[in-house]
Design a protein around this motif. Structure first.
Motif, PDB file in Angstrom:
ATOM      1  N   VAL A 159       0.846  -1.200   0.000  1.00 17.30           N
ATOM      2  CA  VAL A 159       0.000   0.000   0.000  1.00 17.30           C
ATOM      3  C   VAL A 159       0.883   1.252   0.000  1.00 17.30           C
ATOM      4  CG1 VAL A 159      -1.671   1.328   1.369  1.00 17.30           C
ATOM      5  CG2 VAL A 159      -1.974  -1.130   1.089  1.00 17.30           C
ATOM      6  N   LEU A 160       1.917   1.219   0.853  1.00 13.75           N
ATOM      7  CA  LEU A 160       2.805   2.379   0.991  1.00 13.75           C
ATOM      8  C   LEU A 160       3.483   2.740  -0.337  1.00 13.75           C
ATOM      9  CD1 LEU A 160       3.943   4.301   3.168  1.00 13.75           C
ATOM     10  CD2 LEU A 160       5.801   2.683   3.505  1.00 13.75           C
ATOM     11  N   ASN A 163       1.891   3.609  -5.495  1.00 10.53           N
ATOM     12  CA  ASN A 163       2.024   4.606  -6.571  1.00 10.53           C
ATOM     13  C   ASN A 163       3.374   4.499  -7.268  1.00 10.53           C
ATOM     14  OD1 ASN A 163      -0.499   5.643  -6.054  1.00 10.53           O
ATOM     15  ND2 ASN A 163       0.272   7.100  -4.542  1.00 10.53           N
ATOM     16  N   GLN A 164       4.424   4.287  -6.470  1.00 12.04           N
ATOM     17  CA  GLN A 164       5.761   4.159  -7.059  1.00 12.04           C
ATOM     18  C   GLN A 164       5.842   2.889  -7.913  1.00 12.04           C
ATOM     19  OE1 GLN A 164       5.273   5.293  -3.930  1.00 12.04           O
ATOM     20  NE2 GLN A 164       6.167   7.320  -4.164  1.00 12.04           N
ATOM     21  N   PHE A 165       5.316   1.778  -7.379  1.00  8.95           N
ATOM     22  CA  PHE A 165       5.328   0.524  -8.156  1.00  8.95           C
ATOM     23  C   PHE A 165       4.580   0.706  -9.481  1.00  8.95           C
ATOM     24  CE2 PHE A 165       5.708  -2.281  -4.106  1.00  8.95           C
ATOM     25  CZ  PHE A 165       7.087  -2.302  -4.221  1.00  8.95           C
ATOM     26  N   LEU A 166       3.385   1.296  -9.408  1.00 11.43           N
ATOM     27  CA  LEU A 166       2.551   1.460 -10.609  1.00 11.43           C
ATOM     28  C   LEU A 166       3.292   2.289 -11.669  1.00 11.43           C
ATOM     29  CD1 LEU A 166      -0.339   0.926 -11.767  1.00 11.43           C
ATOM     30  CD2 LEU A 166      -0.954   3.191 -10.952  1.00 11.43           C
ATOM     31  N   ALA A 167       3.924   3.376 -11.229  1.00  7.42           N
ATOM     32  CA  ALA A 167       4.616   4.261 -12.182  1.00  7.42           C
ATOM     33  C   ALA A 167       5.905   3.629 -12.700  1.00  7.42           C
ATOM     34  CB  ALA A 167       4.918   5.602 -11.506  1.00  7.42           C
ATOM     35  N   PHE A 169       6.886   0.412 -12.827  1.00  8.79           N
ATOM     36  CA  PHE A 169       6.757  -0.788 -13.659  1.00  8.79           C
ATOM     37  C   PHE A 169       6.134  -0.465 -15.018  1.00  8.79           C
ATOM     38  CE2 PHE A 169       6.448  -3.078  -9.357  1.00  8.79           C
ATOM     39  CZ  PHE A 169       7.815  -2.916  -9.193  1.00  8.79           C
ATOM     40  N   PHE A 170       5.448   0.680 -15.107  1.00  7.10           N
ATOM     41  CA  PHE A 170       4.933   1.121 -16.412  1.00  7.10           C
ATOM     42  C   PHE A 170       6.085   1.718 -17.231  1.00  7.10           C
ATOM     43  CE2 PHE A 170       3.028   4.635 -18.979  1.00  7.10           C
ATOM     44  CZ  PHE A 170       2.400   3.824 -19.906  1.00  7.10           C
ATOM     45  N   ASP A 171       6.886   2.573 -16.610  1.00  2.19           N
ATOM     46  CA  ASP A 171       7.958   3.246 -17.345  1.00  2.19           C
ATOM     47  C   ASP A 171       9.083   3.606 -16.375  1.00  2.19           C
ATOM     48  OD1 ASP A 171       9.573   4.687 -18.990  1.00  2.19           O
ATOM     49  OD2 ASP A 171       8.027   6.058 -19.708  1.00  2.19           O
ATOM     50  N   VAL A 180      13.307   9.252  -9.092  1.00  2.00           N
ATOM     51  CA  VAL A 180      12.959   8.110  -8.236  1.00  2.00           C
ATOM     52  C   VAL A 180      14.073   7.061  -8.348  1.00  2.00           C
ATOM     53  CG1 VAL A 180      11.247   6.290  -7.779  1.00  2.00           C
ATOM     54  CG2 VAL A 180      10.498   8.535  -8.615  1.00  2.00           C
ATOM     55  N   TYR A 185      13.094   0.129  -5.497  1.00  2.00           N
ATOM     56  CA  TYR A 185      11.744  -0.432  -5.598  1.00  2.00           C
ATOM     57  C   TYR A 185      11.772  -1.829  -6.223  1.00  2.00           C
ATOM     58  CZ  TYR A 185       9.904   3.870  -3.872  1.00  2.00           C
ATOM     59  OH  TYR A 185       9.625   4.930  -3.049  1.00  2.00           O
ATOM     60  N   LYS A 226      -7.293  -2.296 -14.748  1.00  2.00           N
ATOM     61  CA  LYS A 226      -6.866  -1.317 -13.741  1.00  2.00           C
ATOM     62  C   LYS A 226      -6.158  -2.101 -12.644  1.00  2.00           C
ATOM     63  CE  LYS A 226     -10.536   2.018 -14.481  1.00  2.00           C
ATOM     64  NZ  LYS A 226     -11.745   2.645 -13.967  1.00  2.00           N
ATOM     65  N   MET A 227      -4.985  -1.626 -12.258  1.00  2.00           N
ATOM     66  CA  MET A 227      -4.162  -2.380 -11.310  1.00  2.00           C
ATOM     67  C   MET A 227      -4.902  -2.675 -10.004  1.00  2.00           C
ATOM     68  SD  MET A 227      -0.943  -3.517 -11.001  1.00  2.00           S
ATOM     69  CE  MET A 227       0.518  -2.586 -11.416  1.00  2.00           C
TER      70      MET A 227
END
Lengths: 280, 253
Positions: A159-160, A163-167, A169-171, A180, A185, A226-227
């Motif tokens: 949870v923490l 947002n970083q994981f989502l961004a 792993f996308f790019d 970052v 990560y 959606k993730m």
């Protein structure tokens, strides 16, 4: 079916209750981390981490048997070796000058070999089956406590850093341009995968970990792009297959891990058939 | 006008292979600068160096007076579209919001409001909750530009912006870039000389070294004849002699 529910409330067979609680609770971590494994295409890495866990389990059984100490249970041995394996894989990915698949293949085979050798030389212990294929019915109250703690750690970190994981792993490159430290990560995710695998080994065993980590998330991926929704669906599907696997294995007197994976496979097949017929 | 990007005597190699050498360049505020060149000539490498994704072996790169790695917020980077996994579960809004990603922590309420405004600015309100791979090539490019600009970037770096879009989207993207260049500096790396002609202020050709090219009627022709060749056969001297010929013809020298 009713006999299963009688067993659930029967104080003399508490292991059925523990198994059910462990399966449902672990599903939360499996669904979340499994989604990352599927979208990042890290199944092979998860496979290597799970198989090397046998090295830690074997070492724990041997040292406990030889020295008589009781503070190093197999789950701790598996946890230790999985975290070390996760760090080696992370280092290989970050350094980038070795062939990752060769390193993974080597770690996978060497870890298993070490485990089998330790199990072989452990006096009075020669059967690695329950670790290879899991036995949720052997879960004790202590195991349940470890599962709850690991589960909380996995959920909190996921949870923490969502947002970083989502961004990242996308790019990953874009995140680096934004300042970052993406490698950290990468390491955190691999260590989270290692922790999740330890939870899974207790339930379905080393060999079938990959299936339960990837099948629920893959089914979820068919129904959502959606993730967060994918994670939520993966948790529900994972809980569904572990509970139905437990009930099915109890009623049919078959190994729980195998029945759970079989149910997952059938569900995945049905989801793909549904996708085939509903695709525009 | 103030120099936004300053590159001085830059060199970069992958192992033993020299990709860039003696590269110097100054880009001013509100300029649109294009870098063209053959495949393997070092275009994308130069862009990645300016973005701070690579470290130079020699020389200096300053973005608004600071090394790129110390100036994260001002650089808006738009990579090639081919670099994404189309099955990745992320919405258009989440992609643009990720332009405000921080090393740690959650997005603030202001981050979400800023993203909403950017979504509106690039005209993607109707598709903001859709998966990113459901967009057309042109919409997708606008989404990536929005992500690059949402952090209030001053410099926009675009890598092959037309690689995934049709000709009508190209026109709309060209107009969009022309419009935003009033507020910021744009650096485009491309093969598509037709796309940049008409909007670019300066054109540079890179094939290990960087050479400025005049923008004239024969621009596209000389570039495609010189840079349509394999890297080893491309000769800057052909371009340089063309530059000199044009300059002497125009009486500039």
């Amino acid at each position: 079916m009713t006999e299963f529910f009688y067993a659930l409330i029967n104080p003399e067979v508490s292991f059925i209750r523990y198994a059910l609680i462990a399966g449902v609770l672990s599903s939360i971590a499996f669904g979340i981390i499994g989604t990352f494994v599927v979208v990042k295409k890290m199944t092979y890495i998860a496979g290597a981490i799970s198989h090397t866990a046998l090295g830690g389990i074997g070492f724990s059984l041997w040292i406990t048997s030889v020295t008589g100490i009781g503070f190093f249970p197999p789950i701790m041995g598996a946890l230790l070796i999985s975290l070390i394996t996760g760090l080696i894989i992370s280092y290989t990915i970050i350094k980038g000058d070795e062939r990752l698949d060769s390193i993974i293949g080597t770690i996978w085979a060497v870890g298993m070999s070490i485990g089998l050798i330790f199990i072989y030389i452990t006096p009075g212990y020669g059967d690695p089956m329950s670790y290879l294929f899991g036995n949720i019915l052997l879960i004790s109250a202590n195991d349940l406590a470890v599962i709850i703690v690991l589960n909380i750690v996995i959920i909190l970190l996921s949870v923490l850093f969502h947002n970083q994981f989502l961004a990242i792993f996308f790019d990953e490159e874009f995140a680096q341009v934004r300042g970052v430290k993406t490698h950290w990560y990468q390491i955190i995710l691999i260590l989270l995968i290692s922790l999740t695998i330890i939870l899974l080994i207790t339930i379905v065993g080393i060999v079938m970990v990959i299936a339960l980590l990837t099948i629920p998330a893959s089914i979820a991926g068919i129904f959502s792009k959606k993730m967060k929704v994918m994670m939520f669906l993966a948790v529900i599907i994972c809980a569904l297959v572990t509970v139905t696997g437990l009930i099915g294995s109890y009623l049919l007197n078959l190994p729980t891990g195998s029945v759970t994976i079989l149910f997952s496979g059938i569900l995945y097949l049905l989801a793909n058939i549904f996708k085939f017929f509903t695709k525009k | 006008m103030v120099d936004q990007i300053v590159i001085n005597d830059l060199a970069f190699s992958y192992g033993n292979q020299t990709v860039l050498e003696n590269v110097s360049l100054r880009i001013k505020e509100n300029e649109i600068v294009t870098i063209i060149g053959p495949n393997g000539g070092g275009k994308t490498t130069l862009l990645r160096l300016i973005a701070g994704l690579l470290n130079p072996d020699k020389g200096i790169i300053l973005v608004k007076g600071k090394p790129p790695k110390h100036n994260h917020g001002v650089i808006g980077y738009v990579p090639q579209h081919s670099h994404f996994d189309n099955k990745y579960p992320i919405t258009v809004f989440e992609v643009i919001l990720s332009g405000l990603i921080k090393p740690f922590g959650f997005y603030s309420k202001e981050d979400k409001i800023t993203t909403e405004k950017m979504v509106e600015y690039v005209g993607l309100e109707s598709v903001k909750n859709r998966p990113f791979d459901s967009l057309s090539g042109g919409q997708s490019q606008r989404m990536l530009i929005a992500r690059a600009l949402v952090s209030d970037a001053h410099i926009l770096l675009l890598d092959e912006p037309t690689s995934n879009i049709d000709s009508s989207s190209e026109n709309s993207l060209r107009n969009f870039l022309k419009d935003i260049s009033k507020k910021l500096t744009v650096l485009i790396v491309t093969h598509d000389t037709g796309f940049v002609s008409g909007i670019t202020d300066r054109v540079f050709c890179v094939n290990r070294q960087l050479v400025e090219h005049p923008i004239d009627s024969s621009f596209s022709q000389i570039v495609s004849s010189s840079y349509g060749l394999p890297t080893k056969m491309v000769r800057h001297d052909q371009v340089i002699s063309h530059v000199n010929k044009e300059h002497s013809g125009n009486g500039n020298d």
